[in-house]
Design an enzyme around this catalytic site. Structure first.
Site, PDB file in Angstrom:
ATOM      1  N   GLY A 103      26.727  75.955   1.527  1.00 16.78           N
ATOM      2  CA  GLY A 103      26.173  75.864   0.181  1.00 16.78           C
ATOM      3  C   GLY A 103      26.646  77.085  -0.583  1.00 16.78           C
ATOM      4  N   GLU A 104      25.898  77.481  -1.588  1.00 18.10           N
ATOM      5  CA  GLU A 104      26.249  78.705  -2.307  1.00 18.10           C
ATOM      6  C   GLU A 104      25.354  79.832  -1.792  1.00 18.10           C
ATOM      7  OE1 GLU A 104      28.610  79.831  -4.325  1.00 18.10           O
ATOM      8  OE2 GLU A 104      29.607  77.918  -3.955  1.00 18.10           O
ATOM      9  N   SER A 105      25.974  80.837  -1.180  1.00 13.70           N
ATOM     10  CA  SER A 105      25.175  81.896  -0.556  1.00 13.70           C
ATOM     11  C   SER A 105      24.363  82.670  -1.593  1.00 13.70           C
ATOM     12  CB  SER A 105      26.078  82.841   0.225  1.00 13.70           C
ATOM     13  OG  SER A 105      27.051  83.407  -0.622  1.00 13.70           O
ATOM     14  N   CYS A 155      29.497  78.613   7.126  1.00 11.05           N
ATOM     15  CA  CYS A 155      30.016  78.991   5.804  1.00 11.05           C
ATOM     16  C   CYS A 155      29.063  79.920   5.049  1.00 11.05           C
ATOM     17  CB  CYS A 155      30.355  77.738   5.004  1.00 11.05           C
ATOM     18  SG  CYS A 155      31.438  78.045   3.612  1.00 11.05           S
ATOM     19  N   ARG A 165      33.778  86.833   0.787  1.00 13.37           N
ATOM     20  CA  ARG A 165      33.463  85.528   0.174  1.00 13.37           C
ATOM     21  C   ARG A 165      34.694  84.927  -0.493  1.00 13.37           C
ATOM     22  NH1 ARG A 165      29.190  85.340  -4.166  1.00 13.37           N
ATOM     23  NH2 ARG A 165      29.574  83.124  -4.005  1.00 13.37           N
ATOM     24  N   ILE A 172      35.950  75.147   3.248  1.00 14.78           N
ATOM     25  CA  ILE A 172      35.704  74.787   1.852  1.00 14.78           C
ATOM     26  C   ILE A 172      35.310  76.040   1.088  1.00 14.78           C
ATOM     27  CG2 ILE A 172      34.433  73.199   0.363  1.00 14.78           C
ATOM     28  CD1 ILE A 172      34.821  71.393   2.619  1.00 14.78           C
ATOM     29  N   ARG A 173      36.188  76.522   0.240  1.00 11.76           N
ATOM     30  CA  ARG A 173      35.936  77.795  -0.460  1.00 11.76           C
ATOM     31  C   ARG A 173      35.330  78.785   0.551  1.00 11.76           C
ATOM     32  NH1 ARG A 173      35.111  78.493  -6.153  1.00 11.76           N
ATOM     33  NH2 ARG A 173      33.293  79.696  -5.590  1.00 11.76           N
ATOM     34  N   HIS A 220      32.967  73.945   8.816  1.00  8.01           N
ATOM     35  CA  HIS A 220      31.836  73.018   8.704  1.00  8.01           C
ATOM     36  C   HIS A 220      31.858  71.883   9.727  1.00  8.01           C
ATOM     37  CE1 HIS A 220      30.355  74.531   4.824  1.00  8.01           C
ATOM     38  NE2 HIS A 220      31.627  74.739   4.516  1.00  8.01           N
ATOM     39  N   GLU A 234      29.448  70.220  10.676  1.00  9.50           N
ATOM     40  CA  GLU A 234      28.439  69.222  10.309  1.00  9.50           C
ATOM     41  C   GLU A 234      28.994  68.100   9.438  1.00  9.50           C
ATOM     42  OE1 GLU A 234      28.704  72.234   9.109  1.00  9.50           O
ATOM     43  OE2 GLU A 234      28.278  72.317   6.955  1.00  9.50           O
TER      44      GLU A 234
END
Lengths: 195, 291
Positions: free
Chosen positions: A49-51, A81, A108, A135-136, A171, A173
């Site tokens: 997600g977005e940390s 991530c 990051r 992913i990013r 990831h 998952e």
């Protein structure tokens, strides 16, 4: 006895983790607010997600201290991530780190914007040809002495373990291959300790 | 675009789930949004309410302005191009935008064809009012779907209508016999393969957010309870009395959308909400653009 695994369900792909966990035959619960910590659990998942968002919500929903305490007591944690960033001791391009229970320095968005996202295959511990989606993604720039590197890409660690904390820059998952999650559950749930 | 890239682009949308994507027009606003907990920002020159007020043709934003926002924040940055305007999309890809919104909020450039999004490496999000529109956009390569709402009005009714309609149609497709799927695909103007995915999985093959008219924590909770996987907030934040506080409240409302007591607290003392206009009172219906 069925194990109960908690996902940090503040933001990100926790639903994908939950689906993977259920396929591995464990019970799942969500942590969205402080009251959810009244239930005990065997392990925690920190999703992608977005940390920045998850870190902020952790503090404002008063989840940060109780979870950090449990992590220090040896709560098994499976982090992907953004989850890796939340555990890291230091973030190279951010002033503030979050839990700081994992002795690594991360960077990051190390591969740039979405155009830099990529998919590859690699070895994880003794498991071969694991599909890995970045992913990013963050990179791991430094690992402390108590940290084991379990996968690498271009000579840099992409999965690390310290105590009961497993953190991945990619990831598992998102795919139907749950070998890495199974590996984690087998290694960390044996004691049967509840948190 | 190869299959792996398409998959990675859908995956990025999965990382945005449970989050709030906020419209911003300056680097300062972008920073406020990031600090308030936005999971991504939408960079545009004018927010939809102002586009509506200004009238005329509205186009892709100045790349320099978008770059300013890209360097101000660390979260993903999205930007809008006009429906069918693949040259604008090429420019946005060239400046390495994280997501392109092929958006009905801007003036459509093509009244027949949408962009062939499979020709791009960068992911696209598109608006949809029903299942047919959603699957047609996905067929064209969209990696994420949002309701169209009625942008810039501060009125949530259209987003509610689109989300309900989409989910109602999904339930209908799930309930069909296998041999009825072919006819249903024909009716909706979508491919059999995509419809079959919906039949088997009971959901779209990509992430589905709510957008249009979301102005309060309660609006966000409503959309999440109706099945949205996250929300876009356009004019609702920076057209309100206290943008930072309202933005934070909406972020928390999305995470704890089922906890009415918490949302009651979050809704208190937010200052003035955007005034809003009723879609029945306006002439320009944006949601009808691009079907």
């Amino acid at each position: 006895m069925t194990h109960r695994i908690a996902t940090l369900a503040l933001q990100g792909d926790f639903a994908e983790h939950e689906s993977a966990l259920r396929q591995c035959g464990v019970e799942v619960m969500e942590i969205r607010q402080r009251a959810d910590l009244q239930k005990t659990f065997d392990a925690l998942v920190l999703p992608g997600g977005e940390s920045t968002v998850i870190g902020k919500l952790l503090r404002e929903l008063e989840l940060f201290s109780p979870l950090q305490e449990r992590l220090r007591e040896g709560l098994p944690v499976f982090a992907t991530c953004a989850g890796l960033i939340l555990l890291a001791d230091r973030i190279e391009n951010e002033p503030a780190a979050c839990f700081r229970t994992l002795d690594v320095t991360v960077r990051r968005n190390a591969y740039g914007r979405q155009l830099g996202s990529f998919h590859t295959e690699g070895n994880f511990a003794e498991i071969s040809r694991v599909p890995m989606s970045f992913i990013r993604a963050p990179s791991i720039e430094r690992v402390g002495t108590g940290v084991t590197v379990l996968s690498e890409f271009n000579g840099k660690p992409t999965a690390v373990m310290q105590g009961n904390q497993l953190a991945l820059a990619w990831h598992p998952e998102l795919l139907s291959d749950h070998r890495v999650l199974t590996w984690f559950l087998e290694r960390t749930l044996a004691t049967g300790k509840k948190f | 675009m190869d299959q792996k890239q398409a998959e990675l682009n859908r995956n990025l949308a999965q990382m945005l789930k449970g989050g709030v994507i906020m419209d911003v027009t300056t680097p300062e606003q972008a920073k406020i949004a990031e600090d308030a907990g936005a999971c991504a920002v939408m960079a545009l020159e004018r927010i939809p309410a102002d586009i509506r007020a200004a009238g005329g043709v509205s186009r892709m934003s100045d790349p320099e302005m978008i770059k300013g926002i890209q360097s101000a924040v660390s979260i993903p940055v999205m930007a809008k191009c006009r429906i069918g305007h693949f040259a604008e999309a090429q420019i946005l890809q060239a400046i390495e935008i994280d997501y392109i919104d092929e958006s009905e909020v801007l003036s459509p450039a093509d009244d027949l064809y949408h962009i062939d999004k499979t020709a791009f490496k960068v992911p696209f999000v598109c608006g949809a009012r029903d299942l047919g529109e959603a699957l047609r956009r996905i067929q064209e390569g969209a990696a994420m779907i949002r309701t169209k709402g009625e942008p810039g009005t501060g009125d949530v009714i259209q987003a509610v209508r689109h989300m309900r309609r989409m989910n109602e149609e999904i339930r209908r497709i799930v309930g069909l016999r296998e041999d009825e799927l072919f006819e249903a695909a024909k009716e909706l103007g979508v491919s059999y393969e995509l419809l079959r995915y919906v039949h088997e999985n009971g959901k779209l093959p990509v992430v589905n957010f709510a957008a249009g008219g979301i102005a309060t924590p309660a609006d966000a909770s409503l959309m999440m309870q109706l099945g949205a996987e996250g929300v876009f907030v356009g004019s609702g934040i920076f057209k309100s009395g206290n943008p930072a506080k309202r933005a934070e409240a909406i972020v928390k409302a999305v995470t704890n959308y089922q906890d009415a007591a918490m949302i009651a607290e979050l809704s208190a003392g937010l200052g003035e909400a955007m005034v809003g206009i009723n879609p029945d009172e306006i002439k320009l219906i944006m949601e009808e653009r691009g079907q």
